[in-house]
Design a protein around this motif. Structure first.
Motif, PDB file in Angstrom:
ATOM      1  N   GLN A  42      36.981  45.636  40.670  1.00  0.00           N
ATOM      2  CA  GLN A  42      37.350  46.076  42.012  1.00  0.00           C
ATOM      3  C   GLN A  42      36.300  45.635  43.039  1.00  0.00           C
ATOM      4  O   GLN A  42      36.646  45.178  44.140  1.00  0.00           O
ATOM      5  CB  GLN A  42      37.521  47.600  42.051  1.00  0.00           C
ATOM      6  CG  GLN A  42      37.977  48.044  43.435  1.00  0.00           C
ATOM      7  CD  GLN A  42      38.358  49.505  43.496  1.00  0.00           C
ATOM      8  OE1 GLN A  42      38.679  50.124  42.483  1.00  0.00           O
ATOM      9  NE2 GLN A  42      38.320  50.058  44.692  1.00  0.00           N
ATOM     10  N   ARG A  43      35.026  45.718  42.647  1.00  0.00           N
ATOM     11  CA  ARG A  43      33.958  45.333  43.571  1.00  0.00           C
ATOM     12  C   ARG A  43      34.103  43.849  43.949  1.00  0.00           C
ATOM     13  O   ARG A  43      34.014  43.460  45.105  1.00  0.00           O
ATOM     14  CB  ARG A  43      32.599  45.568  42.892  1.00  0.00           C
ATOM     15  CG  ARG A  43      31.391  45.443  43.822  1.00  0.00           C
ATOM     16  CD  ARG A  43      30.097  45.423  43.049  1.00  0.00           C
ATOM     17  NE  ARG A  43      30.079  44.390  42.018  1.00  0.00           N
ATOM     18  CZ  ARG A  43      29.942  43.087  42.260  1.00  0.00           C
ATOM     19  NH1 ARG A  43      29.800  42.653  43.490  1.00  0.00           N
ATOM     20  NH2 ARG A  43      29.944  42.205  41.264  1.00  0.00           N
ATOM     21  N   ARG A  44      34.389  43.014  42.937  1.00  0.00           N
ATOM     22  CA  ARG A  44      34.526  41.576  43.187  1.00  0.00           C
ATOM     23  C   ARG A  44      35.762  41.281  44.040  1.00  0.00           C
ATOM     24  O   ARG A  44      35.722  40.435  44.942  1.00  0.00           O
ATOM     25  CB  ARG A  44      34.620  40.844  41.835  1.00  0.00           C
ATOM     26  CG  ARG A  44      34.746  39.345  41.944  1.00  0.00           C
ATOM     27  CD  ARG A  44      33.519  38.710  42.577  1.00  0.00           C
ATOM     28  NE  ARG A  44      33.664  37.258  42.590  1.00  0.00           N
ATOM     29  CZ  ARG A  44      33.202  36.478  43.561  1.00  0.00           C
ATOM     30  NH1 ARG A  44      32.561  37.008  44.591  1.00  0.00           N
ATOM     31  NH2 ARG A  44      33.365  35.175  43.501  1.00  0.00           N
ATOM     32  N   LEU A  45      36.853  42.011  43.776  1.00  0.00           N
ATOM     33  CA  LEU A  45      38.058  41.827  44.591  1.00  0.00           C
ATOM     34  C   LEU A  45      37.763  42.166  46.049  1.00  0.00           C
ATOM     35  O   LEU A  45      38.118  41.412  46.964  1.00  0.00           O
ATOM     36  CB  LEU A  45      39.191  42.707  44.043  1.00  0.00           C
ATOM     37  CG  LEU A  45      40.493  42.739  44.852  1.00  0.00           C
ATOM     38  CD1 LEU A  45      41.116  41.354  44.967  1.00  0.00           C
ATOM     39  CD2 LEU A  45      41.494  43.703  44.211  1.00  0.00           C
ATOM     40  N   ASP A  46      37.074  43.295  46.261  1.00  0.00           N
ATOM     41  CA  ASP A  46      36.750  43.698  47.637  1.00  0.00           C
ATOM     42  C   ASP A  46      35.855  42.659  48.325  1.00  0.00           C
ATOM     43  O   ASP A  46      36.018  42.365  49.506  1.00  0.00           O
ATOM     44  CB  ASP A  46      36.055  45.068  47.627  1.00  0.00           C
ATOM     45  CG  ASP A  46      37.016  46.185  47.244  1.00  0.00           C
ATOM     46  OD1 ASP A  46      38.238  45.941  47.264  1.00  0.00           O
ATOM     47  OD2 ASP A  46      36.542  47.284  46.914  1.00  0.00           O
ATOM     48  N   GLU A  47      34.913  42.119  47.549  1.00  0.00           N
ATOM     49  CA  GLU A  47      34.001  41.115  48.089  1.00  0.00           C
ATOM     50  C   GLU A  47      34.764  39.866  48.544  1.00  0.00           C
ATOM     51  O   GLU A  47      34.541  39.347  49.636  1.00  0.00           O
ATOM     52  CB  GLU A  47      33.016  40.759  46.969  1.00  0.00           C
ATOM     53  CG  GLU A  47      31.842  39.910  47.345  1.00  0.00           C
ATOM     54  CD  GLU A  47      30.937  39.759  46.113  1.00  0.00           C
ATOM     55  OE1 GLU A  47      30.064  40.637  45.920  1.00  0.00           O
ATOM     56  OE2 GLU A  47      31.127  38.804  45.338  1.00  0.00           O
ATOM     57  N   ALA A  68      36.733  40.560  51.611  1.00  0.00           N
ATOM     58  CA  ALA A  68      35.854  40.614  52.783  1.00  0.00           C
ATOM     59  C   ALA A  68      35.492  39.209  53.266  1.00  0.00           C
ATOM     60  O   ALA A  68      35.255  38.989  54.445  1.00  0.00           O
ATOM     61  CB  ALA A  68      34.588  41.415  52.446  1.00  0.00           C
ATOM     62  N   GLN A  69      35.460  38.240  52.318  1.00  0.00           N
ATOM     63  CA  GLN A  69      35.208  36.841  52.707  1.00  0.00           C
ATOM     64  C   GLN A  69      36.448  36.172  53.288  1.00  0.00           C
ATOM     65  O   GLN A  69      36.419  34.987  53.621  1.00  0.00           O
ATOM     66  CB  GLN A  69      34.759  36.023  51.491  1.00  0.00           C
ATOM     67  CG  GLN A  69      33.393  36.405  50.949  1.00  0.00           C
ATOM     68  CD  GLN A  69      33.127  35.772  49.580  1.00  0.00           C
ATOM     69  OE1 GLN A  69      33.854  34.878  49.157  1.00  0.00           O
ATOM     70  NE2 GLN A  69      32.108  36.260  48.901  1.00  0.00           N
ATOM     71  N   GLY A  70      37.556  36.897  53.313  1.00  0.00           N
ATOM     72  CA  GLY A  70      38.780  36.337  53.877  1.00  0.00           C
ATOM     73  C   GLY A  70      39.661  35.621  52.859  1.00  0.00           C
ATOM     74  O   GLY A  70      40.624  34.966  53.236  1.00  0.00           O
ATOM     75  N   GLN A  71      39.345  35.726  51.571  1.00  0.00           N
ATOM     76  CA  GLN A  71      40.175  35.089  50.548  1.00  0.00           C
ATOM     77  C   GLN A  71      41.447  35.899  50.320  1.00  0.00           C
ATOM     78  O   GLN A  71      41.436  37.127  50.403  1.00  0.00           O
ATOM     79  CB  GLN A  71      39.440  35.034  49.199  1.00  0.00           C
ATOM     80  CG  GLN A  71      38.313  34.032  49.129  1.00  0.00           C
ATOM     81  CD  GLN A  71      38.799  32.611  48.824  1.00  0.00           C
ATOM     82  OE1 GLN A  71      39.999  32.346  48.741  1.00  0.00           O
ATOM     83  NE2 GLN A  71      37.859  31.701  48.702  1.00  0.00           N
TER      84      GLN A  71
END
Lengths: 134, 325
Positions: free
Chosen positions: B88-93, B96-99
């Motif tokens: 989940q942390r990686r998905l949110d990251e 947040a980068q716009g991916q």
């Protein structure tokens, strides 16, 4: 299949959703058409649901009469079987089968209960209970 | 750039088409499906789903993503996670980068699916294009409209276990794709598809259909398990990812698009013929469903004969297609 022949059979199994299917338009091109379902699909999905529901109902009856642990009912209610529950919990299949017996289930450690609870998406305390109706 | 959701027939080809289109590529669902040589058939009796054999009408999971990416001159980063919190942390990251991020999930734990369609199938694909509060904004190509899913539910769907467990798989393009497909990729993809269907292996392609036909012919009409077996076959074919007829129509749509890029090979004619083969798959499904419903007597040899006829038609079709491209 022509676009006007795409079935719109209002499958109850689609729950009001529409699925995309490709069909041939008047110009001969394949285009995506939204379908409210085809009766053929409803028949076979209904059959699969019915099988799962009757497994759950039988497990419910077994648990009520003390022949099996309510865990067996919750397993089928979650559309699983011993094989899938074993894969989901990471336990051996023969252990899962054993844990479905009422007298074995009654002695399960809190850690094992938690594993089943996680696999089934239920609070651990609920595993020992049964709903009034399956 | 705001994300545009588009409805599709199949989850993986629809997901990848929506994602590459977001990155500026001119790609439709049929083009993704065909360019990745996704059409296939496999009868895998040793993989069981609720006690019934896996019958797959398409290449293995992620083949469509990888194949389409290659045809558009890019590749994907795939990441898996051992713990849901990390996933989940990686998905949110990435969000947040716009991916816009592709995920493999279970169907069963996605609450926006109707209750009647929630089965334990772990190789579903969808895109996440944003987050609002605790809800992820989801583009699920088999749904007409964008959906929302609470974080806890999505985590459960991403980390479901069992056959084809996704282990939190997420993916996104490593770099921007070409705007247009590399046209030299089309003929090899068509040949690969034809060879997959004609594979000299007993469980794959038209031979797999014949092996399955032999298995069906042995079903005892008085055995209570025979009707569910036939129902399962049709469900794998038509309902789940639109296997039999649906995939033939999808591939016919691809052949039409390929014809525009590779003129003079007669691909439009092949498309028309494949539509007829698809219609025959629908007739097969209808005959089987009538038996399941009890409108016709359960007749496994008749079902087996219809399946063998489909295998024969497809063998002729794909041999001709292989010669043509």
């Amino acid at each position: 299949m022509k676009t006007e022949d795409v079935p719109q059979d209002d499958n109850y199994t689609l729950g009001g959703h529409r699925k995309g299917v490709y069909a041939r338009d008047a110009a001969g091109r394949m285009v995506l058409v939204s379908s409210r379902g085809w009766e053929v699909e409803e028949i076979v999905t209904d059959q699969a649901l019915h099988t799962l529901a009757s497994q759950a109902a039988q497990a419910h009856a077994r648990a009520l009469s003390g022949l099996a642990a309510p865990l067996e009912y919750w397993m089928y209610a979650r559309r699983m079987d011993p094989e899938l529950l074993a894969q989901t919990t990471g336990l051996w299949r023969w252990r899962v089968r054993r844990h479905l017996r009422a007298e074995i289930f009654a002695r399960l450690s809190p850690a094992l209960l938690q594993r089943y609870a996680d696999a089934l998406g239920l609070p651990p305390a609920q595993l020992a209970t049964l709903p009034p109706q399956p | 750039m705001t994300f545009q959701h588009q409805h599709a027939a199949h989850c993986e080809s629809g997901t990848i088409a929506n994602l590459l289109r977001h990155h500026g590529a001119q790609v439709s669902e049929p083009l993704a499906f065909g360019a990745s040589a996704a059409l296939g058939f496999a009868y895998l009796p040793f993989i069981r789903l609720n006690g019934l054999p896996l019958i797959a009408y398409r290449a293995q999971p992620r083949a469509i993503i990888k194949g389409t990416a290659a045809a558009f001159g890019t590749r994907f980063r795939f990441e898996r996670f051992s713990r849901p919190a990390e996933g989940q942390r990686r998905l949110d990251e990435l969000l947040a980068q716009g991916q816009v991020v592709g995920l493999q999930t279970s169907v069963f734990w996605l609450p926006y699916f109707p209750e009647t369609m929630r089965f334990h199938f772990n190789a579903h694909n969808l895109l996440v294009y944003g987050k609002e509060g605790d809800d992820y904004l989801i583009s699920d190509p088999v749904a007409e409209d964008p959906q929302r899913c609470a974080a806890a539910d999505l985590a459960r769907a991403r980390f479901a276990r069992g056959v084809l467990a996704p282990r939190g798989l997420l993916y996104y393009p490593a770099h921007a794709p070409r705007a247009e497909i590399d046209p030299t990729r089309l003929a090899p993809a068509i040949r690969k598809t034809a060879r997959n269907l004609l594979a000299p292996l007993p469980l794959i392609g038209v031979r797999g259909m014949r092996t399955l036909a032999a298995r069906i012919a042995r079903l005892d009409p008085r055995d209570a398990r025979s009707s569910p077996f036939i129902g399962h076959l049709v469900r794998m074919q038509e309902e789940i990812g639109t296997g039999g007829a649906g995939f033939r129509f999808l591939y016919a749509a691809f052949l039409q698009e390929a014809d525009a890029r590779l003129p003079g090979q007669g691909l439009a004619g092949f498309a028309a013929e494949l539509m007829e083969i698809g219609d025959a798959w629908r007739d097969f499904a209808l005959a089987a469903a009538r038996m399941v419903k009890g409108r016709d007597a359960l007749d496994p040899p008749a079902i087996a004969a219809l399946l063998r006829a489909q295998a024969a038609r497809e063998e002729t079709f794909f041999r001709a297609l292989l010669r043509a491209v």
